[in-house]
Design a protein around this motif. Structure first.
Motif, PDB file in Angstrom:
ATOM      1  N   GLU A 173      32.055  31.896  21.267  1.00  0.00           N
ATOM      2  CA  GLU A 173      31.231  32.358  22.159  1.00  0.00           C
ATOM      3  C   GLU A 173      31.858  33.094  23.354  1.00  0.00           C
ATOM      4  O   GLU A 173      31.433  34.313  23.655  1.00  0.00           O
ATOM      5  N   ALA A 174      32.972  32.476  23.721  1.00  0.00           N
ATOM      6  CA  ALA A 174      33.727  33.113  24.784  1.00  0.00           C
ATOM      7  C   ALA A 174      34.671  34.323  24.228  1.00  0.00           C
ATOM      8  O   ALA A 174      34.786  35.364  25.045  1.00  0.00           O
ATOM      9  N   ASN A 175      34.932  34.309  23.284  1.00  0.00           N
ATOM     10  CA  ASN A 175      35.735  35.306  22.379  1.00  0.00           C
ATOM     11  C   ASN A 175      34.894  36.479  22.494  1.00  0.00           C
ATOM     12  O   ASN A 175      35.075  37.733  22.671  1.00  0.00           O
ATOM     13  N   MET A 176      33.586  36.378  21.936  1.00  0.00           N
ATOM     14  CA  MET A 176      32.595  37.651  21.969  1.00  0.00           C
ATOM     15  C   MET A 176      32.291  38.201  23.361  1.00  0.00           C
ATOM     16  O   MET A 176      32.438  39.341  23.402  1.00  0.00           O
ATOM     17  N   GLN A 177      32.101  37.441  24.380  1.00  0.00           N
ATOM     18  CA  GLN A 177      32.024  37.766  25.665  1.00  0.00           C
ATOM     19  C   GLN A 177      33.183  38.443  26.159  1.00  0.00           C
ATOM     20  O   GLN A 177      32.889  39.613  26.787  1.00  0.00           O
ATOM     21  N   THR A 178      34.419  38.140  25.799  1.00  0.00           N
ATOM     22  CA  THR A 178      35.672  38.875  26.126  1.00  0.00           C
ATOM     23  C   THR A 178      35.578  40.105  25.672  1.00  0.00           C
ATOM     24  O   THR A 178      35.940  41.055  26.592  1.00  0.00           O
ATOM     25  N   LEU A 179      35.458  40.226  24.570  1.00  0.00           N
ATOM     26  CA  LEU A 179      35.619  41.498  23.898  1.00  0.00           C
ATOM     27  C   LEU A 179      34.404  42.510  24.124  1.00  0.00           C
ATOM     28  O   LEU A 179      34.759  43.822  24.639  1.00  0.00           O
ATOM     29  N   GLU A 180      33.310  42.036  24.302  1.00  0.00           N
ATOM     30  CA  GLU A 180      32.295  42.722  24.728  1.00  0.00           C
ATOM     31  C   GLU A 180      32.513  43.301  26.323  1.00  0.00           C
ATOM     32  O   GLU A 180      32.012  44.328  26.764  1.00  0.00           O
ATOM     33  N   ARG A 181      33.099  42.478  27.005  1.00  0.00           N
ATOM     34  CA  ARG A 181      33.324  42.918  28.482  1.00  0.00           C
ATOM     35  C   ARG A 181      34.645  43.942  28.471  1.00  0.00           C
ATOM     36  O   ARG A 181      34.368  44.876  29.398  1.00  0.00           O
ATOM     37  N   ILE A 182      35.618  43.832  27.764  1.00  0.00           N
ATOM     38  CA  ILE A 182      36.772  44.903  27.595  1.00  0.00           C
ATOM     39  C   ILE A 182      36.172  46.173  26.867  1.00  0.00           C
ATOM     40  O   ILE A 182      36.864  47.161  27.145  1.00  0.00           O
ATOM     41  N   GLY A 183      35.556  45.848  25.785  1.00  0.00           N
ATOM     42  CA  GLY A 183      35.072  47.011  24.835  1.00  0.00           C
ATOM     43  C   GLY A 183      36.028  47.615  24.026  1.00  0.00           C
ATOM     44  O   GLY A 183      37.397  47.290  24.189  1.00  0.00           O
ATOM     45  N   LEU A 184      35.920  48.601  23.247  1.00  0.00           N
ATOM     46  CA  LEU A 184      37.057  49.423  22.490  1.00  0.00           C
ATOM     47  C   LEU A 184      38.140  49.705  23.358  1.00  0.00           C
ATOM     48  O   LEU A 184      39.346  49.877  22.832  1.00  0.00           O
TER      49      LEU A 184
END
Length: 198
Positions: A173-184
């Motif tokens: 869940e934390a990984n998903m949040q991290t990637l959604e935060r930084i984006g592509l």
């Protein structure tokens, strides 16, 4: 499982092998450790207990044989010297669907070698796509590596690393949040390539 071979891909030169390893290590340092996608990767990397193997396999059958060799080698190795192995295979299973089919055979091999419960395999691919996601979903990048890669792990290492975590699902869940935060754009800013499909 598709038995299609990428034998049209030329055999890797020593320089190409070094480049593949360096790019994989860069991804490990910048994404896996840098973004804390795997909380127990840092100690293995810092203590040089991670073995990199760049495979010349150009067919699923050849890769399966090499995987068997590496699983048995890891089993016999001293964990204080080699705790985990990355088996990187740039010449075969470059199509994600073929790679995904192969994972079933890889897991069956672990059972055939009677290593189930001792070793397990995690999978990474440049075009990794979780079920129910679109190819360009940033969440897929938690498992996107520069080259198709099989990560051979000791169950005991995972158990030790997760003992201090109340909820291991929280990692995902934390990984998903991290990637959604930084984006592509954030991924690209790390110096990491985007998938051609994403």
């Amino acid at each position: 499982m598709s038995s299609s071979s990428n034998s049209s891909v030329p055999e890797l030169s020593p320089q190409a092998i070094e480049k593949v390893q360096q790019e994989t290590q860069f991804w490990l340092e910048k994404a896996v450790i840098g973004l804390n996608l795997c909380p127990f990767a840092k100690s293995v990397h810092v203590n040089n207990r991670l073995r990199y193997v760049v495979s010349q396999a150009d067919s699923p059958e050849a890769l399966l044989r090499e995987l068997a060799h590496e699983l048995l080698s890891l089993m016999r190795a001293d964990p204080d010297e080699i705790e985990t192995t990355l088996l990187i295979h740039p010449r075969v299973l470059t199509d994600f669907l073929d790679f995904n089919d192969f994972i079933g055979a890889a897991d069956a091999l672990v059972e055939d070698l009677e290593l189930d419960g001792t070793l397990q395999i995690a999978s990474f691919h440049p075009d990794y796509q979780f079920g129910g996601t679109e190819p360009d979903d940033v969440s897929n990048y938690t498992n996107r590596s520069p080259y198709p890669t099989l990560h051979l792990l000791r169950e005991s290492s995972i158990e030790r690393a997760t003992e201090t975590m109340a909820d291991t699902d929280a990692i995902y869940e934390a990984n998903m949040q991290t990637l959604e935060r930084i984006g592509l754009e954030g991924w690209r800013a790390l110096g990491l390539k985007l998938s051609e499909k994403g």
